[in-house]
Design an enzyme around this catalytic site. Structure first.
Site, PDB file in Angstrom:
ATOM      1  N   HIS A 150      -3.985  -5.566  -0.396  1.00  0.00           N
ATOM      2  CA  HIS A 150      -3.571  -5.662   0.920  1.00  0.00           C
ATOM      3  C   HIS A 150      -3.764  -7.513   1.243  1.00  0.00           C
ATOM      4  CE1 HIS A 150      -3.795  -2.163   3.667  1.00  0.00           C
ATOM      5  NE2 HIS A 150      -4.189  -1.659   2.523  1.00  0.00           N
ATOM      6  N   CYS A 192       0.824  -1.131   0.198  1.00  0.00           N
ATOM      7  CA  CYS A 192      -0.039   0.082   0.157  1.00  0.00           C
ATOM      8  C   CYS A 192       1.019   1.195   0.105  1.00  0.00           C
ATOM      9  CB  CYS A 192      -0.957   0.089   1.250  1.00  0.00           C
ATOM     10  SG  CYS A 192      -2.402   1.334   1.097  1.00  0.00           S
ATOM     11  N   GLU A 199      -2.892  -9.484   3.264  1.00  0.00           N
ATOM     12  CA  GLU A 199      -3.195 -10.039   4.574  1.00  0.00           C
ATOM     13  C   GLU A 199      -4.810 -10.192   4.703  1.00  0.00           C
ATOM     14  OE1 GLU A 199      -4.457  -5.684   5.546  1.00  0.00           O
ATOM     15  OE2 GLU A 199      -2.770  -6.791   4.245  1.00  0.00           O
TER      16      GLU A 199
END
Length: 407
Positions: A370, A286, A372
């Site tokens: 992202h 990001c 995760e």
């Protein structure tokens, strides 16, 4: 026998207790929830169906008001385990929220409180009962909007003053918000990914040492790193390359975060540039991805409406596969600005914007989305293994299979 006529309660019009005032003077009225007060921010929309607590506590949303396009909200309540910011007492994340419907009573075994109470504790001002589809269409057509969101239980608003505040707010461009959300001092992160049996465990036998620069890092990113055997030392956003190298890391992680990458890059880009030259494996997500691009000689630009949601298709050129990923960014890397020694590795299939890069001949790569997050399948968890494999390669160890899940 006396006959009685059934009575129907008359329609009632609820008094407005919250307003959203856009910079162009548009006023949207509704029911106030959460904290009271007024705050300037940028209005964006998020298309995720679930994960509202993780969304609202993501530090990348600092300076923003999130419009939830899914109409229902609050059904799983809230708890202390699902927050994403490192320092809950500082309440980093979104400053406002907008819902179509009123908050639903929670029904989940992990719920500790209802969403309205949680919003109050977090200091998040919320507005409900509006046409979120119309607001989303407005943002799609005109771009992310500067605005003021205000909540007063008595419904007393000075609209002229709120319009002036919205019109005069500077917006997110040129704002360094990472300095507001980063940790004050270094810490060692040991918490492992959550499991139904054990909750959050603790890393007690690390195999690698990763230093994470905190520009607004999410907890689950750190958990996935520890879950792969890393001890993670988290340093403030202002840490220098010398500060990082003093910890003798096996790898360096550049975190997500809010604001304009060019503004935060005033102090972070020189640090990143020096770290790239060390040969230590480096992975960015990001904001970290955007500032890595700047350090490599690229450019970033403000997006029209940004990408915020959990249903974004991204193609990984290194594997040829398409992943469904979670995104939250309002700035993007200009692919055409990347130098010849930098390859574009990922691209958004929505609009063709850059979503990843790697440096040819160096153990350095980053992604815009992202990995995760898990919007259904854990499509992008392999990226954490890719990072760990760069560390293992430098240590002379065999690589882990990327296809296995990281958590």
């Amino acid at each position: 026998m006396t006959e009685t006529t059934p009575k129907t309660a008359p329609w009632t019009v609820q008094k407005r207790t919250a307003v959203l005032v856009l910079a162009d003077g548009t006023v949207i009225e509704g029911k106030g929830l959460g904290a009271t007060g007024a705050v300037e921010a940028e209005v964006v929309f998020n298309t995720a169906l679930t994960g509202y607590e993780e969304i609202l506590t993501d530090p990348s949303y600092a300076g923003q008001i999130v419009t939830f396009t899914f109409p229902h909200i609050g059904n799983v309540g809230a708890n202390a385990e699902d927050i994403e910011d490192l320092t809950p007492a500082n309440r980093h994340g979104a400053v406002g929220a907008i819902f179509k419907a009123d908050i639903t009573a929670p029904s989940n075994f992990r719920a500790a409180e209802d969403l309205d109470s949680w919003l109050k504790h977090r200091g998040i001002i919320a507005l409900a009962g509006i046409d979120t589809r119309a607001l989303t269409a407005l943002i799609r057509e005109r771009g992310a909007q500067n605005a003021v969101i205000a909540h007063d239980p008595n419904g007393n608003f000075d609209l002229d003053a709120l319009k002036a505040r919205a019109a005069n707010w500077c917006g997110l461009e040129n704002l360094d918000l990472a300095k507001d959300v980063t940790i004050g001092q270094s810490l060692v992160w040991k918490e492992l990914p959550w499991t139904l049996q054990d909750g959050y465990g603790e890393q007690d036998a690390p195999q690698y040492h990763v230093v994470a620069l905190d520009f607004g890092v999410k907890r689950n990113i750190l958990r996935l790193l520890t879950g792969l055997g890393a001890k993670v030392t988290v340093l403030p956003a202002t840490a220098t390359a010398e500060d990082v190298l003093a910890h003798n890391p096996d790898g360096v992680f550049l975190s997500n975060g809010p604001g304009d990458p060019a503004a935060t890059g005033e102090y972070a880009v020189p640090t990143i540039g020096k770290l790239v030259e060390t040969g230590i494996p480096l992975f960015g997500i990001c904001l970290g991805h955007q500032m890595l691009a700047l350090a490599l000689g690229g450019r970033t630009e403000k997006m029209h409406q940004g990408h915020h949601g959990a249903n974004h298709p991204v193609k990984d050129y290194t594997t040829g596969k398409v992943e469904i990923v979670s995104m939250n960014h309002g700035f993007a890397v200009d692919s055409d600005s990347l130098p010849e020694n930098v390859e574009e590795t990922h691209v958004s299939l929505f609009d063709g914007t850059n979503c990843g890069l790697r440096v040819v001949g160096k153990p350095v790569f980053s992604v815009q989305h992202h990995p995760e997050a898990s919007p259904g399948p854990q499509d992008s968890h392999y990226l954490f293994r890719r990072f760990i494999n760069l560390i293992r390669e430098r240590k002379g160890q065999a690589p882990l299979p990327e296809s296995e899940q990281a958590a």
